[in-house]
Motif scaffolding. Structure first.
Motif, PDB file in Angstrom:
ATOM      1  N   LEU A  31       0.838  -1.165  -0.184  1.00  0.00           N
ATOM      2  CA  LEU A  31       0.245  -0.294   0.013  1.00  0.00           C
ATOM      3  C   LEU A  31       0.908   1.152   0.143  1.00  0.00           C
ATOM      4  CD1 LEU A  31      -2.784  -0.982   2.686  1.00  0.00           C
ATOM      5  CD2 LEU A  31      -2.920  -1.184   0.342  1.00  0.00           C
ATOM      6  N   TYR A  32       1.968   1.175   0.523  1.00  0.00           N
ATOM      7  CA  TYR A  32       3.041   2.352   0.771  1.00  0.00           C
ATOM      8  C   TYR A  32       4.408   1.952   0.927  1.00  0.00           C
ATOM      9  CZ  TYR A  32       4.596   6.861   2.358  1.00  0.00           C
ATOM     10  OH  TYR A  32       5.189   8.162   2.582  1.00  0.00           O
ATOM     11  N   VAL A  33       5.247   2.657   0.116  1.00  0.00           N
ATOM     12  CA  VAL A  33       6.589   2.463   0.288  1.00  0.00           C
ATOM     13  C   VAL A  33       7.158   3.715   0.764  1.00  0.00           C
ATOM     14  CG1 VAL A  33       8.668   1.988  -0.858  1.00  0.00           C
ATOM     15  CG2 VAL A  33       6.675   0.709  -1.519  1.00  0.00           C
ATOM     16  N   GLY A  34       8.065   3.603   1.796  1.00  0.00           N
ATOM     17  CA  GLY A  34       8.684   5.035   2.333  1.00  0.00           C
ATOM     18  C   GLY A  34      10.251   4.498   2.649  1.00  0.00           C
ATOM     19  N   LYS A  35      10.908   5.353   2.879  1.00  0.00           N
ATOM     20  CA  LYS A  35      12.609   5.476   3.311  1.00  0.00           C
ATOM     21  C   LYS A  35      12.549   6.160   4.776  1.00  0.00           C
ATOM     22  CE  LYS A  35      14.211   9.213   0.453  1.00  0.00           C
ATOM     23  NZ  LYS A  35      13.893  10.443   1.817  1.00  0.00           N
ATOM     24  N   ALA A  36      13.816   5.984   5.132  1.00  0.00           N
ATOM     25  CA  ALA A  36      13.917   6.309   6.634  1.00  0.00           C
ATOM     26  C   ALA A  36      15.563   6.390   6.764  1.00  0.00           C
ATOM     27  CB  ALA A  36      13.204   5.886   7.742  1.00  0.00           C
ATOM     28  N   LYS A  37      16.027   7.558   7.430  1.00  0.00           N
ATOM     29  CA  LYS A  37      17.561   7.243   7.838  1.00  0.00           C
ATOM     30  C   LYS A  37      17.426   6.571   9.105  1.00  0.00           C
ATOM     31  CE  LYS A  37      17.972  11.700   7.810  1.00  0.00           C
ATOM     32  NZ  LYS A  37      18.858  13.097   8.045  1.00  0.00           N
ATOM     33  N   SER A  63      -6.196   1.101   6.464  1.00  0.00           N
ATOM     34  CA  SER A  63      -6.167  -0.037   5.284  1.00  0.00           C
ATOM     35  C   SER A  63      -5.166  -1.110   5.395  1.00  0.00           C
ATOM     36  CB  SER A  63      -6.094   0.576   4.116  1.00  0.00           C
ATOM     37  OG  SER A  63      -7.049   1.706   3.928  1.00  0.00           O
ATOM     38  N   ALA A  64      -3.853  -1.022   6.233  1.00  0.00           N
ATOM     39  CA  ALA A  64      -2.967  -1.892   6.187  1.00  0.00           C
ATOM     40  C   ALA A  64      -3.278  -2.859   7.280  1.00  0.00           C
ATOM     41  CB  ALA A  64      -1.624  -1.222   6.480  1.00  0.00           C
ATOM     42  N   ASP A  65      -2.479  -3.934   7.099  1.00  0.00           N
ATOM     43  CA  ASP A  65      -2.753  -5.264   8.171  1.00  0.00           C
ATOM     44  C   ASP A  65      -1.101  -5.366   8.763  1.00  0.00           C
ATOM     45  OD1 ASP A  65      -4.047  -7.736   8.866  1.00  0.00           O
ATOM     46  OD2 ASP A  65      -2.202  -8.361   8.158  1.00  0.00           O
ATOM     47  N   HIS A  66      -0.237  -5.048   8.240  1.00  0.00           N
ATOM     48  CA  HIS A  66       1.224  -5.152   8.724  1.00  0.00           C
ATOM     49  C   HIS A  66       2.045  -4.498   8.228  1.00  0.00           C
ATOM     50  CE1 HIS A  66       0.998  -8.276   5.488  1.00  0.00           C
ATOM     51  NE2 HIS A  66       2.181  -8.089   5.496  1.00  0.00           N
ATOM     52  N   VAL A  67       3.452  -4.190   8.756  1.00  0.00           N
ATOM     53  CA  VAL A  67       4.411  -3.306   8.321  1.00  0.00           C
ATOM     54  C   VAL A  67       5.636  -4.064   8.153  1.00  0.00           C
ATOM     55  CG1 VAL A  67       5.047  -2.359  10.442  1.00  0.00           C
ATOM     56  CG2 VAL A  67       5.693  -1.265   8.441  1.00  0.00           C
ATOM     57  N   GLN A  68       6.434  -4.044   7.069  1.00  0.00           N
ATOM     58  CA  GLN A  68       7.572  -4.747   6.906  1.00  0.00           C
ATOM     59  C   GLN A  68       8.844  -3.837   6.746  1.00  0.00           C
ATOM     60  OE1 GLN A  68       7.042  -7.910   3.881  1.00  0.00           O
ATOM     61  NE2 GLN A  68       6.027  -9.153   4.903  1.00  0.00           N
ATOM     62  N   TRP A  69      10.037  -4.074   6.956  1.00  0.00           N
ATOM     63  CA  TRP A  69      11.069  -3.315   6.804  1.00  0.00           C
ATOM     64  C   TRP A  69      12.128  -3.877   6.279  1.00  0.00           C
ATOM     65  CZ3 TRP A  69       9.399  -3.833  11.398  1.00  0.00           C
ATOM     66  CH2 TRP A  69       9.885  -4.458  12.499  1.00  0.00           C
ATOM     67  N   THR A  70      13.127  -3.183   5.499  1.00  0.00           N
ATOM     68  CA  THR A  70      14.398  -3.808   5.020  1.00  0.00           C
ATOM     69  C   THR A  70      15.598  -2.966   5.315  1.00  0.00           C
ATOM     70  OG1 THR A  70      13.469  -5.045   3.106  1.00  0.00           O
ATOM     71  CG2 THR A  70      15.788  -4.504   2.941  1.00  0.00           C
ATOM     72  N   VAL A  71      16.598  -3.391   6.050  1.00  0.00           N
ATOM     73  CA  VAL A  71      17.661  -2.529   6.478  1.00  0.00           C
ATOM     74  C   VAL A  71      18.524  -2.488   5.477  1.00  0.00           C
ATOM     75  CG1 VAL A  71      19.523  -2.107   8.108  1.00  0.00           C
ATOM     76  CG2 VAL A  71      17.193  -3.159   8.918  1.00  0.00           C
ATOM     77  N   VAL A  72      19.046  -1.168   5.155  1.00  0.00           N
ATOM     78  CA  VAL A  72      20.264  -0.853   4.183  1.00  0.00           C
ATOM     79  C   VAL A  72      21.466  -0.457   4.639  1.00  0.00           C
ATOM     80  CG1 VAL A  72      18.640  -1.197   2.058  1.00  0.00           C
ATOM     81  CG2 VAL A  72      19.231   1.089   3.242  1.00  0.00           C
ATOM     82  N   SER A  73      22.467  -0.377   3.971  1.00  0.00           N
ATOM     83  CA  SER A  73      23.836   0.166   4.503  1.00  0.00           C
ATOM     84  C   SER A  73      23.803   1.739   4.559  1.00  0.00           C
ATOM     85  CB  SER A  73      24.971  -0.191   3.777  1.00  0.00           C
ATOM     86  OG  SER A  73      24.897   0.137   2.596  1.00  0.00           O
ATOM     87  N   SER A  74      23.014   2.660   3.754  1.00  0.00           N
ATOM     88  CA  SER A  74      23.203   3.912   3.915  1.00  0.00           C
ATOM     89  C   SER A  74      22.022   4.392   3.214  1.00  0.00           C
ATOM     90  CB  SER A  74      24.314   4.190   2.762  1.00  0.00           C
ATOM     91  OG  SER A  74      23.999   4.082   1.311  1.00  0.00           O
ATOM     92  N   GLU A  75      21.906   5.883   3.510  1.00  0.00           N
ATOM     93  CA  GLU A  75      20.728   6.403   3.312  1.00  0.00           C
ATOM     94  C   GLU A  75      20.513   6.776   1.744  1.00  0.00           C
ATOM     95  OE1 GLU A  75      20.956  10.535   5.218  1.00  0.00           O
ATOM     96  OE2 GLU A  75      21.406   9.379   7.180  1.00  0.00           O
ATOM     97  N   LEU A  76      21.633   6.637   1.050  1.00  0.00           N
ATOM     98  CA  LEU A  76      21.468   6.831  -0.301  1.00  0.00           C
ATOM     99  C   LEU A  76      21.221   5.468  -0.911  1.00  0.00           C
ATOM    100  CD1 LEU A  76      22.317   8.405  -2.866  1.00  0.00           C
ATOM    101  CD2 LEU A  76      24.588   7.428  -2.971  1.00  0.00           C
ATOM    102  N   ASP A 356      14.946  15.418   3.643  1.00  0.00           N
ATOM    103  CA  ASP A 356      16.468  14.854   3.779  1.00  0.00           C
ATOM    104  C   ASP A 356      17.284  15.576   2.409  1.00  0.00           C
ATOM    105  OD1 ASP A 356      15.780  13.138   5.525  1.00  0.00           O
ATOM    106  OD2 ASP A 356      14.938  11.586   4.305  1.00  0.00           O
ATOM    107  N   ALA A 357      17.148  16.806   2.389  1.00  0.00           N
ATOM    108  CA  ALA A 357      17.900  17.673   1.203  1.00  0.00           C
ATOM    109  C   ALA A 357      19.331  17.408   0.971  1.00  0.00           C
ATOM    110  CB  ALA A 357      17.799  19.008   1.400  1.00  0.00           C
ATOM    111  N   ALA A 358      20.109  16.867   1.898  1.00  0.00           N
ATOM    112  CA  ALA A 358      21.352  16.630   1.828  1.00  0.00           C
ATOM    113  C   ALA A 358      21.605  15.346   1.029  1.00  0.00           C
ATOM    114  CB  ALA A 358      22.260  16.578   3.217  1.00  0.00           C
ATOM    115  N   GLU A 359      20.897  14.258   1.443  1.00  0.00           N
ATOM    116  CA  GLU A 359      20.938  12.858   0.865  1.00  0.00           C
ATOM    117  C   GLU A 359      20.292  13.073  -0.726  1.00  0.00           C
ATOM    118  OE1 GLU A 359      19.630  13.548   3.692  1.00  0.00           O
ATOM    119  OE2 GLU A 359      21.120  12.773   4.893  1.00  0.00           O
ATOM    120  N   MET A 360      19.192  13.885  -1.022  1.00  0.00           N
ATOM    121  CA  MET A 360      18.649  14.056  -2.175  1.00  0.00           C
ATOM    122  C   MET A 360      19.929  14.863  -3.138  1.00  0.00           C
ATOM    123  SD  MET A 360      16.002  13.398  -3.926  1.00  0.00           S
ATOM    124  CE  MET A 360      14.892  13.050  -2.765  1.00  0.00           C
ATOM    125  N   THR A 361      20.352  15.625  -2.594  1.00  0.00           N
ATOM    126  CA  THR A 361      21.345  16.322  -3.454  1.00  0.00           C
ATOM    127  C   THR A 361      22.425  15.290  -3.794  1.00  0.00           C
ATOM    128  OG1 THR A 361      20.975  18.446  -2.144  1.00  0.00           O
ATOM    129  CG2 THR A 361      23.239  18.304  -3.265  1.00  0.00           C
TER     130      THR A 361
END
Length: 696
Positions: A31-37, A63-76, A356-361
């Motif tokens: 239903l929704y995808v997001g990122k986070a530092k 509307s959601a039933d559960h939330v999942q997440w995937t850990v990555v190494s950096s904000e980029l 996250d302007a710095a990461e976007m730049t």
């Protein structure tokens, strides 16, 4: 709808690392995808008091039933993965920036042997360069008329080009020197490509002044040599180029390379406008209107801008790479790409800084390969242009609402009316419908069409060949409906119980998934519709309900629509549901039923056509298409092949005694079957006569 407190992760179980998270419904649909530092801090925002959430996010968490997440190494890496998943899953609650395709563009088909320039509307294609968009189609025609005096590139369609190539004489444009006439060989492919490169380079603004300076110098030389006819022609070319350049207003005195982005929105929708400025001139303008539920003028403007930058520049870079690969290897085309509008400019002007302007730049800098600056202009010419873009966004939003309010209101009213008529708990946002098509029990097929939010979702359409309930010249419409329902929902039940393959590379927290597991979870036709429609009356509905009971499917509302009185049949009811003739709900159900009917008939006609064009030779082992064509060409018909005998067939190149014996044996078998059954079946009838109808 689920209460967010029922699936909120336990305190301390969410990591504080960067990552990407997905909210999913009970059927594992994203239903929704997001990122986070910081995943823990970001996810905690979704489980606060719902009154503090924006309308769109509040609807999403319920509307959601559960939330999942995937850990990555950096904000980029999180930014890149978020863009990839938004593009892959097309989540319902993410803001999807799709070009409104309102404005026409000037296109050049650079991958063709003789590229042509033409007016175009629609999605971008590989191997085509685009300039604009322009506000009106006539602006493109005037630009083409002006520039073909200087760069006489081909503008005709492929059909016109081939016709004059066969005639050996050019069209009118070739006679009046508005086309270089490559169709009759006046110029070679390389010479025509030089004209195309100059045409594209001029439009891209890379050598505007140089080209005009050279033409002016040639005009002065011709006048000095008393060649007044050529001087007059060059003078007209200069006037044409001036006319083309006047269509693009000069906004800055310096060579500014920037994109100006402005927004205007309300509580439900947001309009986004972007002006492409290259070399101090506006080279193009594009616009979008998206349903956000937050409002661009509210507190979520930084998030909206971050989503837009991610999707727009990520997609623009992919299109640029596709175009380069399509024209790669041509030195002239490669040279012209140097002056093409860069997908990511040096400077991006925004009404506010994104999240996250710095990461976007850093991400945009990586896409461009050079430094990119995000700025919010406060005064001067750039602030004035930002105000102009904002006014365009306000006008675009106003026009969009005037044009769309009727359609949106009608669809919403139809879904709500349908919910009330069928006593459903919530509006059926996903509706599926099936229909059967055949002629006298032959070529029995079925269709399954899908509508979401009242609009067809053709990517989810399915087609079925009826295997168990039909065959041998007989067909049972009720059993055919049951077979389709069983095959569709058996797949759903199997997918619901399937466990995606995971990685065992270490201990993971509850709710954490890998990238592969997340992608595999929704790459399936697994989630059910809220409403399933069958084309038929009470017998078809009861048969379909029996299959759903057998499979244990209880979360789907079933209904049948009978053609004669357009009445709705519900399982277990002795009388149909009568819906008013002018009801938007009945109109929507009829529209879905008619689409299923159209899709089924199209598939049936294709199946029948393939069967009627088949030959007994198609079933001979070892006899491919080339050998079959060779036989018919050598003997004239299949009957004459049988008359010729094995020796004549074996004498053909590529045939031997074994293959010849197989061919003659198959033909003899068909002849014997024909003698036993002189009439192979009833005469063919119209499609309408064989279409499965209601049994009401």
């Amino acid at each position: 709808m689920a209460d967010p407190s029922t699936y909120r992760p336990a305190p301390g179980t969410v990591p504080t690392d960067p990552g990407v998270y997905t909210f999913r419904d009970a059927d594992d649909r994203v239903l929704y995808v997001g990122k986070a530092k910081n995943l823990r801090n970001r996810l905690s925002n979704y489980f606060q008091d719902p009154a503090h959430l924006s309308p769109r996010i509040r609807t999403m968490v319920f509307s959601a039933d559960h939330v999942q997440w995937t850990v990555v190494s950096s904000e980029l890496e999180a930014l890149n993965l978020e863009y990839t998943w938004i593009k892959k899953f097309a989540p319902r609650f993410n803001v999807m920036y799709r070009d409104d395709k309102t404005y026409p563009v000037l296109a050049v088909s650079v991958k063709e042997k003789y590229p042509r320039a033409f007016l175009y509307r629609g999605p971008r294609r590989k191997g085509v360069r685009y300039f604009g968009p322009y506000p009106k189609a006539w602006a493109i025609r005037e630009t083409l008329e002006s520039l073909t005096r200087v760069f006489p590139v081909r503008t005709c369609t492929n059909g016109v080009f081939r016709r004059h190539e066969q005639l050996g004489r050019p069209c009118l444009l070739g006679y009046i020197d508005r086309c270089s006439a490559p169709c009759v060989g006046r110029v070679s492919p390389s010479e025509h490509m030089e004209l195309v490169d100059g045409f594209c380079s001029f439009l891209a603004g890379g050598n505007t002044e140089r080209v005009m300076r050279e033409v002016r110098h040639e005009m002065e030389e011709a006048a000095g040599d008393l060649d007044f006819e050529r001087a007059a022609s060059l003078r007209d070319q200069l006037a044409a180029m001036d006319s083309a350049m006047e269509k693009q207003a000069v906004v800055f005195s310096d060579a500014t390379d920037a994109d100006v982005i402005a927004t205007a929105g309300d509580d439900l929708e947001t309009a986004v406008q972007i002006f492409h400025v290259r070399g101090g001139r506006i080279r193009g303008q594009r616009g979008w209107v998206v349903e956000t539920g937050d409002g661009a003028d509210g507190g979520d403007l930084p998030g909206l801008l971050a989503d837009f930058l991610t999707q727009f520049y990520g997609q623009s870079t992919e299109l640029s790479d596709a175009t380069e690969s399509a024209v790669g290897g041509n030195s002239r085309a490669a040279a012209s790409r140097e002056v093409t509008l860069e997908p990511v400019p040096r400077e991006i002007l925004l009404p506010a800084q994104p999240e996250d302007a710095a990461e976007m730049t850093d991400w945009l800098t990586g896409l461009r390969g050079a430094k990119v600056t995000l700025r919010t202009p406060q005064r001067g010419d750039k602030k004035a242009l930002m105000d102009t873009a904002a006014e365009n966004a306000r006008q675009a939003l106003r026009q969009h609402k005037l044009a769309r309010v009727g359609d949106i209101t009608a669809r919403s009213a139809a879904l709500e009316d349908l919910r009330e008529s069928l006593w459903m708990d919530e509006s059926p946002l996903r509706i599926e419908c099936t229909d059967i098509s055949h002629i006298q029990g032959t070529d029995v097929v079925a269709s399954l069409v899908v509508f979401e939010d009242g609009l067809p979702r053709k990517a989810d359409y399915r087609r079925y060949r009826i295997r168990e309930a039909a065959g041998g010249g007989h067909s049972d419409d009720v059993a055919s409906i049951a077979e389709v329902v069983r095959r569709r929902f058996r797949r759903y039940r199997e997918d619901r119980t399937a466990v995606p393959e995971g990685d065992d590379g270490g201990e993971r927290l509850e709710g954490e998934v890998t990238v592969r597991e997340a992608e595999a979870g929704t790459a399936r036709f697994a989630y059910p519709p809220q409403l399933f429609i069958v084309d038929g009356g009470r017998p078809q509905v009861e048969a379909a309900q029996a299959v759903l009971d057998e499979l244990g499917v209880t979360d789907v509302t079933l209904v049948g629509i009978a053609k004669r009185l357009e009445e709705l049949w519900v399982p277990g009811q002795d009388y149909p549901v009568i819906v008013a003739r002018n009801s938007p709900a009945l109109y929507l159900v009829q529209q879905i039923r008619d689409e299923a009917h159209r899709f089924a008939i199209t598939f049936h006609r294709a199946s029948r056509g393939r069967r009627m064009t088949r030959s007994v030779l198609d079933d001979v082992p070892g006899l491919g298409p080339k050998r079959r064509a060779q036989l018919v060409k050598a003997f004239g018909s299949v009957a004459r092949v049988r008359e010729a005998g094995e020796e004549a067939v074996a004498a053909l190149p590529g045939f031997g005694p074994r293959l010849a014996a197989a061919v003659i044996s198959a033909l003899d078998g068909q002849a014997a079957q024909t003698r036993r059954s002189p009439q192979s079946g009833p005469p063919p009838q119209s499609d309408e006569a064989g279409e499965s109808g209601p049994s009401d």
